[in-house]
Design an enzyme around this catalytic site. Structure first.
Site, PDB file in Angstrom:
ATOM      1  N   CYS A 120     -14.521 -22.205  48.083  1.00  0.00           N
ATOM      2  CA  CYS A 120     -13.716 -21.026  47.737  1.00  0.00           C
ATOM      3  C   CYS A 120     -14.129 -19.786  48.543  1.00  0.00           C
ATOM      4  O   CYS A 120     -15.172 -19.767  49.190  1.00  0.00           O
ATOM      5  CB  CYS A 120     -13.812 -20.779  46.239  1.00  0.00           C
ATOM      6  SG  CYS A 120     -12.489 -19.738  45.604  1.00  0.00           S
ATOM      7  N   ASP A 121     -13.291 -18.764  48.445  1.00  0.00           N
ATOM      8  CA  ASP A 121     -13.322 -17.618  49.361  1.00  0.00           C
ATOM      9  C   ASP A 121     -14.701 -17.059  49.712  1.00  0.00           C
ATOM     10  O   ASP A 121     -14.976 -16.765  50.870  1.00  0.00           O
ATOM     11  CB  ASP A 121     -12.522 -16.456  48.767  1.00  0.00           C
ATOM     12  CG  ASP A 121     -11.039 -16.742  48.707  1.00  0.00           C
ATOM     13  OD1 ASP A 121     -10.648 -17.907  48.864  1.00  0.00           O
ATOM     14  OD2 ASP A 121     -10.274 -15.789  48.493  1.00  0.00           O
ATOM     15  N   LYS A 122     -15.535 -16.857  48.712  1.00  0.00           N
ATOM     16  CA  LYS A 122     -16.784 -16.136  48.977  1.00  0.00           C
ATOM     17  C   LYS A 122     -17.915 -17.066  49.391  1.00  0.00           C
ATOM     18  O   LYS A 122     -19.016 -16.607  49.698  1.00  0.00           O
ATOM     19  CB  LYS A 122     -17.212 -15.346  47.727  1.00  0.00           C
ATOM     20  CG  LYS A 122     -16.156 -14.372  47.240  1.00  0.00           C
ATOM     21  CD  LYS A 122     -15.786 -13.368  48.302  1.00  0.00           C
ATOM     22  CE  LYS A 122     -14.602 -12.516  47.895  1.00  0.00           C
ATOM     23  NZ  LYS A 122     -13.313 -13.239  47.809  1.00  0.00           N
ATOM     24  N   GLU A 153      -9.032  -8.017  44.509  1.00  0.00           N
ATOM     25  CA  GLU A 153      -7.883  -8.370  45.345  1.00  0.00           C
ATOM     26  C   GLU A 153      -6.611  -8.140  44.538  1.00  0.00           C
ATOM     27  O   GLU A 153      -6.592  -8.392  43.342  1.00  0.00           O
ATOM     28  CB  GLU A 153      -7.957  -9.846  45.762  1.00  0.00           C
ATOM     29  CG  GLU A 153      -9.064 -10.119  46.722  1.00  0.00           C
ATOM     30  CD  GLU A 153      -9.122 -11.565  47.173  1.00  0.00           C
ATOM     31  OE1 GLU A 153      -8.351 -12.389  46.641  1.00  0.00           O
ATOM     32  OE2 GLU A 153      -9.933 -11.874  48.047  1.00  0.00           O
ATOM     33  N   SER A 179      -5.662 -10.408  48.752  1.00  0.00           N
ATOM     34  CA  SER A 179      -5.896 -11.825  48.966  1.00  0.00           C
ATOM     35  C   SER A 179      -5.404 -12.181  50.354  1.00  0.00           C
ATOM     36  O   SER A 179      -4.514 -11.523  50.909  1.00  0.00           O
ATOM     37  CB  SER A 179      -5.110 -12.605  47.921  1.00  0.00           C
ATOM     38  OG  SER A 179      -4.846 -13.889  48.386  1.00  0.00           O
TER      39      SER A 179
END
Ligand code: FES
Length: 569
Positions: A129-131, A455, A481
């Site tokens: 995931c993103d982070k 976001e 996002s």
């Protein structure tokens, strides 16, 4: 292979397991099944970011098992450990999103602290995931021990009414449903179809952007990031990471040998060429900060101006990450840019070869459709890159805009509609109070003000869902996002919490966003702004204890990657 006590690959772990005084330590390890042979091999920490909080990381236990098997085959001793993860999609649209950017810091801190305390000789890290990847690379840069990252891969597309869909479509459908443009039955059917299994959100959103950039930076093996999470090749790619990390360790290639200014410039080039997530600006700045590389926002703008936009990937384009894998993955993008002389080809990678050598050696499939997914450099979608840094009296330290408009530019002058926080803005949009020509200003959402720089996908998707694709703009000191599209400006710095000009905007003010001239301005004289500044007072903090209060005090400006600092840099 050298397993003697003087094996230089074991310089760190030796301290923890050798000699009579380390009998208690070995005893603890023996309790977990380690043998004499294991103690004579390098210890490789394996950060496994698997979790059930998000499909992005749901499958990572399986991937990590292969990485560990590969390490064992190559003569290393893998030691697995977890970190936290926050699901950006599930945290979206409510207070929980304030935990997302904080999670990047906690991931970096966790990996750093475990590797430091346990004396690992090298690291392999598996994230989704993103982070995850930003946190992994920040830790790698701090520790500066041989490290190989592996991205867990994208989710496959869902199918709805004859087209490929991802979770972005569901966010936008919420706006369409609220506006009466989509039935409850269709929203329900889309919800059930959009996310067909494990993996990260399917477009060129933040996680996939960072997956592409980790390869570009040279910190992951070429060709590993675009493989979908459920594709059988993901397991063999994971297995090969084991041998890779042992080779990187043997050659003593350190993260800071790889994370050089040239590597970051390559990453910015790729992000601009693809129209990658605006979060990549924040994350690259933060990783560069940890690696002590003097990267600035101006570097993003300079490189973006000189970079043709060639990526036809959602949210701005037509294809998903799984399509990119079919036509050649990250090597296809790099190959196009290398051929055009747009990469620093001598940047070192974790293999010990340069990125240019890696790209040339990679066998690309011959697939015609590749020209639709990643356009040739000589026939780009637009001449300029898609990431734009704006400055002006509304953002003196900078703000970030991603061009998703087919025209390749944004020129927007409109009327400010000001909201302190995301919820108030979302309510106004849901009640159809935002009209064509409005600039929705959402403030006190910055790194410190939020805290955590939420976001705004729910807001931007609702705007789009109501049909305001390019006639409503948004300006925020929060983030977007990677799935956001439209004329949306984020990362406004200085943020409202520290008294930045965004705190001074009032309903009815006129705001101009001009991507050609890199300008974002409020139509007010310096004197009028100063007068408002004199009257401004900071609101009470929303959190006075716990992690959110702690990180509120530690976050630096978005213009410096919003990483936590305890010193002024
Ligand atoms: Fe994890 Fe989108 S929520 S990548």
């Amino acid at each position: 292979m050298n397993h003697t006590p003087n094996d230089p690959r074991r310089a760190r772990s030796r301290v923890t397991v050798e000699g009579p005084e380390r009998a208690p330590h070995r005893s603890m390890y023996r309790a977990m099944g380690l043998s004499d042979k294991d103690f004579q091999q390098p210890f490789v920490g394996v950060a496994n970011l698997a979790t059930e909080v998000t499909p992005c990381n749901f499958h990572l236990d399986q991937v990590t098992r292969e990485v560990k098997a590969g390490i064992r085959e190559a003569g290393g001793t893998p030691i697995e450990f977890p970190t936290i993860t926050v699901s950006d999609a599930i945290a979206m649209g409510h207070q929980g999103m304030k935990g997302s950017l904080i999670s990047r810091e906690i991931i970096a801190d966790s990996i750093e602290i475990v590797a430091f305390a346990e004396g690992f000789d090298a690291l392999a890290a598996v994230g989704g995931c993103d982070k995850n990847l930003p946190g992994i690379l920040m830790a790698a840069a701090r520790l500066n021990i041989p490290t190989v990252a592996l991205y867990g891969g994208t989710m496959m597309p869902g199918r709805f009414q004859g087209r490929d869909v991802s979770v972005e479509d569901v966010f936008e459908a919420v706006g369409a449903h609220a506006a009466g443009r989509m039935s409850a039955e269709d929203l329900d059917a889309l919800e059930r179809a959009a996310c067909p299994g494990p993996g990260t959100c399917g477009g060129l959103f933040t996680a996939n952007t960072m997956g592409i950039l980790v390869e570009t930076l040279g910190m992951a093996k070429l060709g590993t990031s675009a493989i979908p999470a459920v594709h059988p090749d993901r397991q063999s790619a994971a297995r090969s990471i084991g041998a890779q990390v042992m080779n990187t360790l043997a050659a003593q290639i350190l993260p800071r040998d790889v994370l050089t200014l040239n590597a970051f410039e390559n990453a910015i080039r790729v992000a601009a060429a693809l129209g990658g997530s605006t979060n990549s600006v924040l994350h690259l700045m933060a990783i560069a900060g940890e690696a002590e590389v003097p990267l600035t926002l101006e570097d993003f703008d300079r490189i973006s101006r000189e970079t043709p936009h060639i990526g036809n990937l959602k949210p701005g384009g037509e294809y998903l990450m799984a399509d990119l894998h079919r036509v050649g993955g990250v090597p296809l993008i790099l190959h196009r840019l290398l051929k055009a002389g747009l990469l620093h080809e001598d940047a070192l990678t974790i293999t010990g070869r340069t990125i240019g050598e890696e790209i040339r050696a990679y066998p690309l499939p011959e697939i015609q459709e590749g020209e639709r997914v990643v356009f040739p450099v000589e026939k780009p979608i637009h001449q300029d890159g898609a990431l734009v840094i704006l400055k002006g009296n509304l953002a003196s330290e900078g703000a970030v805009l991603k061009i998703t408009d087919p025209n390749g530019s944004v020129s927007f002058t409109g009327t400010a509609r000001v909201f302190d926080g995301e919820e108030a803005a979302f309510e106004a949009i849901s009640q159809d109070r935002i009209k064509s020509g409005d600039v929705v200003v959402i403030r006190y959402e910055g790194p410190q003000g939020g805290p955590g720089m939420r976001e705004m996908l729910s807001v931007t998707a609702a705007i789009i869902g109501q049909g305001h694709v390019s006639d409503v703009a948004m300006v925020t000191d929060g983030r977007f996002s990677g799935a956001t599209r439209g004329p949306m400006v984020g990362h406004v710095a200085p943020e409202a919490w520290v008294g930045g000009a965004i705190a001074l905007v009032e309903d009815g003010d006129t705001i101009t966003i001009d991507s050609q001239n890199r300008q974002i301005s409020i139509h007010l004289s310096d004197e009028a702004l100063q007068e408002r500044q004199r009257r401004w007072t900071r609101p009470e903090p929303r959190y006075t204890k716990g992690a959110l209060a702690k990180y509120q005090r530690l976050f630096a400006s978005a213009s410096r990657g919003a990483r936590t600092t305890i010193w002024d840099q």
